[in-house]
Design an enzyme around this catalytic site. Structure first.
Site, mmCIF file in Angstrom:
data_model
loop_
_atom_site.group_PDB
_atom_site.id
_atom_site.type_symbol
_atom_site.label_atom_id
_atom_site.label_comp_id
_atom_site.label_asym_id
_atom_site.label_seq_id
_atom_site.Cartn_x
_atom_site.Cartn_y
_atom_site.Cartn_z
ATOM 1 N N HIS A 22 34.911 130.428 58.832
ATOM 2 C CA HIS A 22 34.607 131.343 57.813
ATOM 3 C C HIS A 22 35.342 130.664 56.457
ATOM 4 O O HIS A 22 36.570 130.248 56.582
ATOM 5 C CB HIS A 22 35.467 132.526 58.291
ATOM 6 N N GLU A 29 34.037 137.642 72.134
ATOM 7 C CA GLU A 29 35.678 137.145 71.729
ATOM 8 C C GLU A 29 36.455 137.941 72.379
ATOM 9 O O GLU A 29 37.255 137.743 73.150
ATOM 10 C CB GLU A 29 35.504 136.847 70.084
HETATM 11 N N1 HPA Z 1 36.410 137.181 64.775
HETATM 12 C C1 HPA Z 1 35.622 137.821 64.122
HETATM 13 N N2 HPA Z 1 35.605 138.136 62.837
HETATM 14 C C2 HPA Z 1 36.178 137.046 62.022
HETATM 15 C C3 HPA Z 1 36.800 135.931 62.736
HETATM 16 C C4 HPA Z 1 36.706 135.954 64.140
HETATM 17 O O1 HPA Z 1 37.357 134.921 64.582
HETATM 18 N N3 HPA Z 1 37.547 135.287 61.537
HETATM 19 C C5 HPA Z 1 37.120 135.718 60.508
HETATM 20 N N4 HPA Z 1 36.127 136.900 60.676
HETATM 21 ZN ZN ZN Z 2 34.881 133.474 63.361
#
Ligand code: HPA
Ligand code: ZN
Length: 345
Positions: free
Chosen positions: A27, A208
């Site tokens: 990002h 995640e």
């Molecule tokens: N997960 C979800 N959204 C995000 C992340 C992440 O690791 N990093 C920046 N936005």
């Molecule tokens: Zn990410």
């Protein structure tokens, strides 16, 4: 929270440093280092809730994804004009060049900026200024992937895609990020359908913090070509088999997973398990200014914690190239460079 630097043996450390590497999960807003945050706050007369760079770094202790996102979105407030976005990405590319990075597919979160009155064109132009410089100065190729914020309604994502489509030539794909729990891919079916109709590449964060079922949804409902993170696939052995067969890449971010407590420690990370099961796993850095390491540091610490062999490290670098949204001739050229860098292992 900054981890101690890796003490991997010199041969594997040298291999990691000289391997040409590809970044598929980064990002760009997550590369905002505290020094630049302060400089831009000063430029725009923005008051930060921190007295010093050290205080900012000290605040980077996270319990989970949301505790990180709160700080990450707040930090974005200093990004206001085209030059700010150029400076942000230029600082990233300088670090990436030192890491022997050859290609980057960068996420950006337009909704974080347009809500504050920043125009889509300002974001895209600033990032592209730095991308053009990086190509000339370092030979790094790059492209942008527009991410929708999944904690917001799908209507906002649809409006964002509409606002971005006049600049269709400035980004290659769309993704899905932000708080995953209770925001399943199924919430975004229509916007991804429109993106596919515009011939954009499709990726999505899934697995995640969310369950393995979200990975299946991202694949079947959104048409995801890569899964960002994806580490919770492990909870569904049949899905693990399917991912091994399909070779859909997982863009894993080990230092992020540690910082956000997706895994208690790198030594307990399932990266090596998935790699050895034949999945197309890659190593990436997510939000390196917040998680304590850019791509080389992610490779070094993962190799050390999980005892990845030299051959496995080469496979991981190759997986990055194969998973990139680039032409097959470019892939062949990069795979050739990896072979050259690994010729003596
Ligand atoms: N997960 C979800 N959204 C995000 C992340 C992440 O690791 N990093 C920046 N936005
Ligand atoms: Zn990410």
């Amino acid at each position: 929270m900054f981890p101690t630097m890796s003490t991997l043996d010199p041969a594997r450390a040298a291999l990691i440093r000289r391997l040409p590497k590809v970044e598929l999960h980064l990002h760009i807003e997550g590369t905002l280092e505290p020094e630049l945050m302060f400089a831009l706050a000063h430029k725009h007369g923005v008051a930060l809730p921190y007295a010093s760079v050290e205080e900012v770094r000290a605040a980077y202790k996270f319990d989970d994804l949301q505790s990180f996102l709160d700080l990450y979105y707040a930090g974005c407030d200093v990004l206001r004009d085209r030059e700010d976005f150029r400076a942000l990405a230029a600082a990233y590319f300088e670090r990436a060049a030192a890491d022997n990075l050859v290609h980057a597919e960068l996420f950006f979160d337009p909704q974080t900026h347009t809500v504050r009155g920043v125009a889509m064109a300002t974001i895209l132009d600033g990032l592209h200024d730095a991308m053009a410089e990086a190509r000339t100065k370092y030979g790094i190729t790059s492209a942008l992937i527009l991410c929708f914020l999944r904690h917001l309604p799908e209507a906002d994502a649809l409006a964002t895609l509409e606002a971005a489509l006049p600049y269709r030539d400035k980004f290659i794909g769309v993704g899905l990020d932000s708080g995953e729990q209770h925001n399943p891919p199924s919430k975004f079916v229509r916007v991804f359908e429109k993106a596919r109709a515009a011939k954009l590449h499709i990726v999505a964060h899934a697995g995640e913090e969310g369950p393995a079922a979200y990975i299946r949804e991202a694949l079947t409902l959104l048409g995801a070509e890569r899964i960002d993170h994806g580490v919770r696939c492990d909870e569904d052995p049949e899905l693990v088999n399917e991912l091994a067969l399909s070779q859909v890449p997982l863009t894993v971010c080990p230092l992020s997973n540690k910082a956000l407590r997706v895994t208690p420690d790198l030594s307990t990370h399932n990266f090596a398990k998935l790699l050895r099961a034949g999945l197309a796993v890659t190593i990436n850095s997510d939000d390196p200014a917040y998680f304590g390491g850019y791509i080389t540091e992610n490779y070094l610490q993962t190799a050390e914690a999980l005892n990845l062999t030299a051959e496995e490290l080469v496979t991981v670098a190759e997986n990055g190239v194969r998973g990139a949204f680039i032409a097959s001739e470019e892939k062949d050229a990069l795979l050739g460079k990896i072979r050259d860098a690994a010729s003596d292992i």
